[in-house]
Design a protein around this motif. Structure first.
Motif, mmCIF file in Angstrom:
data_model
loop_
_atom_site.group_PDB
_atom_site.id
_atom_site.type_symbol
_atom_site.label_atom_id
_atom_site.label_comp_id
_atom_site.label_asym_id
_atom_site.label_seq_id
_atom_site.Cartn_x
_atom_site.Cartn_y
_atom_site.Cartn_z
ATOM 1 N N ASP A 328 -1.652 -7.830 -7.644
ATOM 2 C CA ASP A 328 -0.282 -8.002 -7.129
ATOM 3 C C ASP A 328 0.232 -6.730 -6.468
ATOM 4 N N ASP A 329 -0.124 -5.573 -7.031
ATOM 5 C CA ASP A 329 0.295 -4.295 -6.440
ATOM 6 C C ASP A 329 -0.405 -4.058 -5.109
ATOM 7 N N PHE A 330 -1.681 -4.448 -5.031
ATOM 8 C CA PHE A 330 -2.457 -4.295 -3.793
ATOM 9 C C PHE A 330 -1.812 -5.111 -2.673
ATOM 10 N N ILE A 331 -1.444 -6.353 -2.983
ATOM 11 C CA ILE A 331 -0.846 -7.243 -1.981
ATOM 12 C C ILE A 331 0.561 -6.765 -1.610
ATOM 13 N N ALA A 332 1.369 -6.422 -2.609
ATOM 14 C CA ALA A 332 2.760 -6.033 -2.373
ATOM 15 C C ALA A 332 2.862 -4.765 -1.539
ATOM 16 N N ASN A 333 1.868 -3.889 -1.636
ATOM 17 C CA ASN A 333 1.913 -2.610 -0.932
ATOM 18 C C ASN A 333 0.968 -2.560 0.267
ATOM 19 N N ASP A 334 0.499 -3.751 0.673
ATOM 20 C CA ASP A 334 -0.309 -3.880 1.889
ATOM 21 C C ASP A 334 -1.596 -3.062 1.835
ATOM 22 N N GLY A 335 -2.238 -3.086 0.698
ATOM 23 C CA GLY A 335 -3.557 -2.489 0.612
ATOM 24 C C GLY A 335 -3.655 -1.237 -0.239
ATOM 25 N N GLU A 336 -4.834 -0.646 -0.213
ATOM 26 C CA GLU A 336 -5.153 0.483 -1.090
ATOM 27 C C GLU A 336 -4.265 1.700 -0.851
ATOM 28 N N GLN A 337 -4.129 2.119 0.403
ATOM 29 C CA GLN A 337 -3.353 3.324 0.678
ATOM 30 C C GLN A 337 -1.890 3.137 0.315
ATOM 31 N N GLY A 338 -1.339 1.959 0.644
ATOM 32 C CA GLY A 338 0.061 1.684 0.308
ATOM 33 C C GLY A 338 0.282 1.698 -1.193
ATOM 34 N N ALA A 339 -0.686 1.154 -1.950
ATOM 35 C CA ALA A 339 -0.577 1.140 -3.411
ATOM 36 C C ALA A 339 -0.641 2.566 -3.956
ATOM 37 N N LYS A 340 -1.513 3.388 -3.377
ATOM 38 C CA LYS A 340 -1.604 4.792 -3.807
ATOM 39 C C LYS A 340 -0.290 5.524 -3.515
ATOM 40 N N ASP A 341 0.236 5.315 -2.322
ATOM 41 C CA ASP A 341 1.479 5.981 -1.935
ATOM 42 C C ASP A 341 2.641 5.567 -2.848
#
Length: 366
Positions: A328-341
């Motif tokens: 859910d975090d991966f999708i909500a933040n539009d991928g790996e980099q967004g989730a890391k940020d």
């Protein structure tokens, strides 16, 4: 990996037709006579999972690789199989090797397809198969209990631990109850599993209905559903004839249009595959990158190093940590980099229990 389901049932209930559609092959000969399937046919099928495609799309990977499940089409069983009738010995030998049972029951009338019992009665058919499997388990345990009792009397600790579990299981089988009905404490489960009993395996009943009943079921399938609910087993409705027709259509659009005309939203096969996955108590985690987005299968409760080992044994041996993002975090933040940020990427160690849907990157050193 042992993630396999055996398709079983009496002859002429639609097992091979279902297997052919399931694996999209003609590997199993579907013929209108008993024992047309002698050696078990094995097919690996992709597990439908919309999450993988969303991960693939967001990442922009070159390849999308689903996880797979194995299905085994096992020769039809008849009354007396536990004593060697029909292809009893082959049937029992093959079914012992699978992890879960997909039990196909005929829930349609047809004058053109013969039935080994002459009449259609899915509850009777289910009882016939279950009884033969219980008799095989009973014979297996009765051969083993006397030597175990002697070892326990002589002070063998392992025998003393195993004996109570075996006695309870024997009592259940003699009572006409499958081994899966036996309650075991957590510390007894390894002993119970070591008995390797056929009726300890989880079961999914598949009601093979006529095309007109594919969406709603019929009186015969309703009886099976009631039985499944009473015994705590799974039950799915399917029309093997429809699935065979769907398998012959070339495009996804054609398949969707055909299913829609029948009042169906997805194939019964997709439900069987997902149900088989659930039956085996499996979960999926994902890896993703420029080259590929991929789904991986692990047992529920697997630790991070075990999940890493599914990819390569070196990953488990030299496991350091797992960079982990919840789906859910991966999708909500539009991928790996967004989730890391967004601070949604976690560093998990050796004791981390993998969650269904985790996106993981393993760090290791060997």
């Amino acid at each position: 990996m042992g993630f396999n389901c055996g398709i079983v049932g009496l002859p002429n209930v639609g097992k091979s037709t279902l297997f052919n559609a399931l694996t999209d092959t003609a590997a199993a000969e579907a013929a209108n006579y008993p024992f047309c399937t002698i050696e078990p046919n094995v097919g690996r099928v992709a597990v439908p999972d919309e999450r993988l495609h969303r991960i693939f799309t967001i990442t922009g990977s070159v390849r999308e690789i689903p996880t797979h499940l194995e299905f085994v089409d096992i020769a039809g069983l008849v009354r007396g199989a536990s004593k060697g009738e029909g292809l009893g010995n082959q049937f029992l030998g093959h079914i012992r090797s699978v992890a879960a049972i997909i039990h196909v029951l005929r829930c349609f009338e047809s004058s053109s397809i013969t039935h080994v019992e002459d009449t259609v009665d899915p509850l009777r058919d289910a009882e016939t198969v279950e009884t033969e499997l219980m008799l095989a388990d009973l014979e297996s345990l009765e051969r083993r209990i006397e030597p175990l009792e002697k070892r326990a009397t002589s002070g063998d600790k392992e025998a003393k631990t195993s004996l109570p579990v075996m006695r309870r299981t024997l009592e259940a089988l003699r009572d006409g109850r499958p081994a899966r009905s036996v309650e075991c404490a957590p510390e007894e489960l390894p002993v119970f599993r070591s008995l390797q009993l056929i009726t300890a395996k989880p079961v999914l009943y598949v009601c093979n209905v006529d095309e007109e009943s594919a969406a709603t079921g019929n009186a015969l399938s309703a009886r099976v559903l009631e039985m499944a609910e009473a015994t705590g087993q799974g039950c799915i409705l399917i029309s093997a004839a429809i699935e065979a027709e769907v398998a012959e259509l070339e495009s996804g659009a054609e398949k969707a249009e055909y299913l829609d005309s029948l009042g169906l939203t997805e194939t019964g096969l997709a439900r069987i595959i997902r149900a088989g996955y659930s039956l085996l108590d499996l979960i999926t985690y994902f890896t993703t990158g420029p080259k590929e987005s991929r789904a991986w299968t692990v047992s529920k409760g697997a630790l991070a190093p075990d999940a890493a080992g599914v990819i390569h044994t070196d990953f488990k041996k030299g496991f350091i940590r797992a960079e982990t993002i919840a789906y859910d975090d991966f999708i909500a933040n539009d991928g790996e980099q967004g989730a890391k940020d967004a601070g949604r990427m976690r560093l998990e160690g050796k004791e981390y229990v993998v969650k269904n849907g985790d996106i993981m990157l393993f760090r290791f050193n060997v």
